[in-house]
Design an enzyme around this catalytic site. Sequence first.
Site, mmCIF file in Angstrom:
data_model
loop_
_atom_site.group_PDB
_atom_site.id
_atom_site.type_symbol
_atom_site.label_atom_id
_atom_site.label_comp_id
_atom_site.label_asym_id
_atom_site.label_seq_id
_atom_site.Cartn_x
_atom_site.Cartn_y
_atom_site.Cartn_z
ATOM 1 N N ARG A 51 -1.114 -7.200 12.740
ATOM 2 C CA ARG A 51 -2.104 -6.588 13.633
ATOM 3 C C ARG A 51 -2.572 -7.558 14.712
ATOM 4 O O ARG A 51 -2.859 -7.147 15.832
ATOM 5 C CB ARG A 51 -3.311 -6.084 12.841
ATOM 6 C CG ARG A 51 -2.993 -4.795 12.141
ATOM 7 C CD ARG A 51 -4.245 -3.969 11.922
ATOM 8 N NE ARG A 51 -3.887 -2.743 11.204
ATOM 9 C CZ ARG A 51 -4.759 -1.902 10.702
ATOM 10 N NH1 ARG A 51 -6.054 -2.144 10.821
ATOM 11 N NH2 ARG A 51 -4.355 -0.825 10.083
ATOM 12 N N ARG A 59 -0.012 2.190 13.363
ATOM 13 C CA ARG A 59 -0.587 0.930 12.899
ATOM 14 C C ARG A 59 -0.615 0.737 11.382
ATOM 15 O O ARG A 59 -1.183 -0.227 10.892
ATOM 16 C CB ARG A 59 -1.996 0.773 13.462
ATOM 17 C CG ARG A 59 -3.010 1.775 12.928
ATOM 18 C CD ARG A 59 -4.387 1.352 13.390
ATOM 19 N NE ARG A 59 -5.426 2.080 12.696
ATOM 20 C CZ ARG A 59 -6.720 1.779 12.801
ATOM 21 N NH1 ARG A 59 -7.101 0.781 13.552
ATOM 22 N NH2 ARG A 59 -7.622 2.475 12.142
ATOM 23 N N HIS A 60 -0.030 1.658 10.635
ATOM 24 C CA HIS A 60 0.030 1.490 9.178
ATOM 25 C C HIS A 60 1.384 0.973 8.722
ATOM 26 O O HIS A 60 2.405 1.363 9.255
ATOM 27 C CB HIS A 60 -0.267 2.815 8.478
ATOM 28 C CG HIS A 60 -1.718 3.128 8.429
ATOM 29 N ND1 HIS A 60 -2.327 3.902 9.383
ATOM 30 C CD2 HIS A 60 -2.690 2.763 7.547
ATOM 31 C CE1 HIS A 60 -3.624 4.003 9.093
ATOM 32 N NE2 HIS A 60 -3.864 3.324 7.988
ATOM 33 N N GLU A 95 -9.270 -2.559 14.242
ATOM 34 C CA GLU A 95 -9.674 -3.525 13.235
ATOM 35 C C GLU A 95 -8.556 -4.527 12.919
ATOM 36 O O GLU A 95 -7.417 -4.146 12.703
ATOM 37 C CB GLU A 95 -10.045 -2.757 11.966
ATOM 38 C CG GLU A 95 -10.488 -3.604 10.802
ATOM 39 C CD GLU A 95 -9.846 -3.163 9.511
ATOM 40 O OE1 GLU A 95 -9.823 -1.967 9.220
ATOM 41 O OE2 GLU A 95 -9.312 -4.045 8.807
ATOM 42 N N ARG A 102 0.839 -1.197 0.000
ATOM 43 C CA ARG A 102 0.000 0.000 0.000
ATOM 44 C C ARG A 102 0.878 1.254 0.000
ATOM 45 O O ARG A 102 1.617 1.493 0.963
ATOM 46 C CB ARG A 102 -0.879 0.037 1.266
ATOM 47 C CG ARG A 102 -1.668 -1.252 1.524
ATOM 48 C CD ARG A 102 -3.023 -1.245 0.869
ATOM 49 N NE ARG A 102 -3.633 -2.573 0.890
ATOM 50 C CZ ARG A 102 -4.530 -2.993 1.787
ATOM 51 N NH1 ARG A 102 -4.919 -2.191 2.749
ATOM 52 N NH2 ARG A 102 -5.050 -4.199 1.711
ATOM 53 N N SER A 136 -11.343 -7.527 7.880
ATOM 54 C CA SER A 136 -12.375 -6.861 7.116
ATOM 55 C C SER A 136 -12.885 -7.861 6.095
ATOM 56 O O SER A 136 -12.089 -8.570 5.472
ATOM 57 C CB SER A 136 -11.769 -5.637 6.437
ATOM 58 O OG SER A 136 -12.794 -4.768 6.067
ATOM 59 N N GLU A 183 0.531 4.168 0.791
ATOM 60 C CA GLU A 183 -0.227 5.129 1.571
ATOM 61 C C GLU A 183 0.757 5.932 2.419
ATOM 62 O O GLU A 183 1.531 5.342 3.177
ATOM 63 C CB GLU A 183 -1.162 4.344 2.498
ATOM 64 C CG GLU A 183 -2.519 4.945 2.680
ATOM 65 C CD GLU A 183 -3.404 3.997 3.508
ATOM 66 O OE1 GLU A 183 -4.110 4.507 4.378
ATOM 67 O OE2 GLU A 183 -3.352 2.771 3.296
#
Lengths: 560, 560
Positions: free
Chosen positions: A534, A340-341, A483, A332, A486, A334
Amino acid sequence: MQDQAVQPPEQGAEGEQKSKKQLQREKKEAEKAQKKQEHQKAQNAQEQQQQQQQVQEEDNCVGRYGDLNLIQSQERTNRKWIKVGDVDQTLVNQVILVRARIHNSRVKGKLAFLVLRENYNTIQVVAEKGEFASAKMLKFISGIPLESVVDIEALVKQPNKEILSCTQKVELEVRSIKVVSRSLPMLPFQIEDASRRITDFEDGVQEMKQEEPQIKQDKQEKQDKNEKQQIQVMLKTRLDNRVIDLRTPAKQAIFRVQSGIGLLFREFLVENGFIEIHTPKLIGGTSEGGTNVFKLKYFNQDACLAQSPQLYKQMCLMADYDRVFEVAPVFRAENSNTHRHQCEFISMDIEMVIKEHFTELLDLMGDLCIYMFKGIEKRYQKEIEIISQQFPFEPFKIPEPVLKLTFEEGVKMLHEAGVNQDPNDDLDTTNEKTLGKLVREKYGTDFYILHRYPKKARPFYTMPCHDDPNYTLSYDFFMRGEEIVSGAQRVHDPELLIKQIKEKGIAVEPLKDYIDSFRYGAFPHGGCAFGLERVAFLYFNLKNIRNACMFPRDPVRLFP
Amino acid sequence: MQDQAVQPPEQGAEGEQKSKKQLQREKKEAEKAQKKQEHQKAQNAQEQQQQQQQVQEEDNCVGRYGDLNLIQSQERTNRKWIKVGDVDQTLVNQVILVRARIHNSRVKGKLAFLVLRENYNTIQVVAEKGEFASAKMLKFISGIPLESVVDIEALVKQPNKEILSCTQKVELEVRSIKVVSRSLPMLPFQIEDASRRITDFEDGVQEMKQEEPQIKQDKQEKQDKNEKQQIQVMLKTRLDNRVIDLRTPAKQAIFRVQSGIGLLFREFLVENGFIEIHTPKLIGGTSEGGTNVFKLKYFNQDACLAQSPQLYKQMCLMADYDRVFEVAPVFRAENSNTHRHQCEFISMDIEMVIKEHFTELLDLMGDLCIYMFKGIEKRYQKEIEIISQQFPFEPFKIPEPVLKLTFEEGVKMLHEAGVNQDPNDDLDTTNEKTLGKLVREKYGTDFYILHRYPKKARPFYTMPCHDDPNYTLSYDFFMRGEEIVSGAQRVHDPELLIKQIKEKGIAVEPLKDYIDSFRYGAFPHGGCAFGLERVAFLYFNLKNIRNACMFPRDPVRLFP
């Protein structure tokens, strides 16, 4: 095997043209150096002779200490090395052989104390001047840098008083000590410092906000106000010297448990008829719509890295592999610098056919989580204990059956607590955490499922609810309010799929192969994805996901 | 649940300015259309009435056939669907429910015969005009396109004569048939055609040489000279329509076995104290020297995709995880269009500490292979049978103990057979295959180990032999004459490592983190890597590695 390890000499590149003057100067220097060398040689010979004499006079331990040659498969003796963790009462009075690191060493008069470390296990070693240790041997021992790897032969003994500072409760009395590989004397930081209990102070530093992407510089901070100044090893230093940081007991335990999480995940799924698949990470065109993807040139085509195996795992189902899973990296691009990323992480993906209802999937995934959490607790008691020494955490509460709330119920709880939340949009991190707290207070659980998310919050491949097109047959799983999973029932009708792709403003053409896979008879199906890091990060409340990833990747970190 | 699945209407964009003339014309047309519609309506109503009458008169099966609504989690009945593969004699005289594809269908007078397929299992279904099937129901059945997904309720019956063409030996007598998802009537190719026995003809086409990177166009070829013209589905067509091709029984079996290979690999390693690790695929700078890497921009840094987890798995060992493995994709930007190269594949990597000798590693890896091969044979008898129907292969021969030859012995065998081979350079594909044949003739094995490769043939991190620096402590494993594993003892001394990096002409600086990991006490160690697809490809002699990869990536293929 007493000689120094053969160090191949570095060869400098030579061969440039030199001036006459230069040559003369060099000649003189060479002569001078030679004379000096000869003098040194003579002196050395003398010293050596003296030393040998001393050895003959004093050293009853010749051959029982020293540096081994570089181990290069010279011989196979079939001797048996025992793991430090296996040295216990049953071996008392036996001479054993271990290979481990020197974790700690101190010499007190005629006594040398070592602590050996292998993985997260430690054992005390004693050498006392006398029959088994000469003065020279003691001196040799005291000169071995911490973290060096040694082979030690030793007698296992029951100690006079209980050893509190080591994992092993017996003691070793040295018979021989050979250095396999010396560490540099200066480490980037001490293992002991990096193993200290994580405090609120550090917690705060490790929490990185998007507004301050640079990780703060290391500091020494007065930690224990009543005692002495303790060194705090900061996250950046740890990550820059990751190999050293990973040697700390908590990290040793974390990544052993993490391996076990993958194992438990697979066990449950294989037992339930799933097969493991492998789908490509190099994707033609764009991946699932194209935002936040890493792009690259693939020979002369445009490619990108898969953000998830979503489209491929669905295609596998349409190809009659009715229950599949994949454990693989996803990517990702991002620009999020948070606790947490990650830009690359391990996604544990699941996809399965359903017959009628997405709760078939939901129930099975709930069971999977329970299986994993119980499995961690059962199999990794020792590791949990070790991790909690550095990362104190409250035990993870999971009452059964697993709590399921609808998104609307969640929003209601937030509203009742006076929190703003749009019922038609996703929860942000803050509201997720708040809801987690509210749920814990009300239902006494650290783990729950939220389902029927609003359409706006979910991707194009999510099946809408039959009774309300604004909501979807989707769900998230939460651990300690964050989370970890998902998932959803997916759209298996190509026309509805195209409609939803267009509604999200995504180009249809690059998704052609995917859409077409539903045109030749499609099974109703659904799935989900777990973030491996996670799970460990939240189970153990590690504060920062980087503590659950060996070599993390974030927008500013690409090394080591 | 008899209604047509709701198809969301596509909405065209309207709202442009129109001329008066145009409007008039459109008005007229609209009036005309309305009249026509009304007429049509009246006619339809009449027909419908007639039909309803007929239904009332003739159709005793209303409600027992039709298309289901789009399954959207409307209800959960908890009915039990039985897998086609589980329908056997024990269920005779029971009415069961299955969900499967229509593999084949034909109507013969008052009889309809269907073959249902689920995964690689098939079962015959009969509908006979009478109590359980009206003429309308038979017509409906005959109109369902192949590959559609249906729910069938049926009575299990012992057939009058043995059914040879299906895997299941009982027959189903239809009670109800509902279409879950219709296939388009025209498939890219027929599953039956794509399931035919692979012939020498196809073998030749699938073998791609570097000189002819374009895969040949599809052809129809007279195959069985004595009977009828059979359609041959070419590799390109299969790969372009991968989801359909993966439905063929052999592919269904191959990827089930492949999932099992990963499982067997893990089982053995976990049992032997290994943990699973995950290392980054996004690498800063270059990977292992930098040739054949895919490059990309990582935010504002230069990155590339990992060619292997080599450097990282070694660093894990230096971080005290003493036995590790990883199963993950690796990326090679190699412009090779051959039957056995892929630009992305699954590498099953192993790294472990050794005490004295690289045979500690070699012996364990040999045992691992035996464990995997025996496991395949034991657990996947049915799949092996199915695969061999499409890809005929000679059983894989593995006498124990595993044959080990030195590279020099291998070269000698080649020389004795009159083959040119430089004793200081690697084997090429041709010589590998030739040596495989010679070894099979002499030793009766399809699996052997070649070790002590010349230095020139191995990467910089390979430990040289202590007795001859021109050779290395390295090895390859071969299956049917092709390499599946490559490994070695590694250099754990930083100075020797730097020397070897320089000798290979590789820049030292980008490897700094890696080299430094050996400076703080290093364990002697070694490892290897298995190509997952290669194991399946060579075990089953699948001719082309693309038959062992769901979505292969080669220099010309990035879709689907």
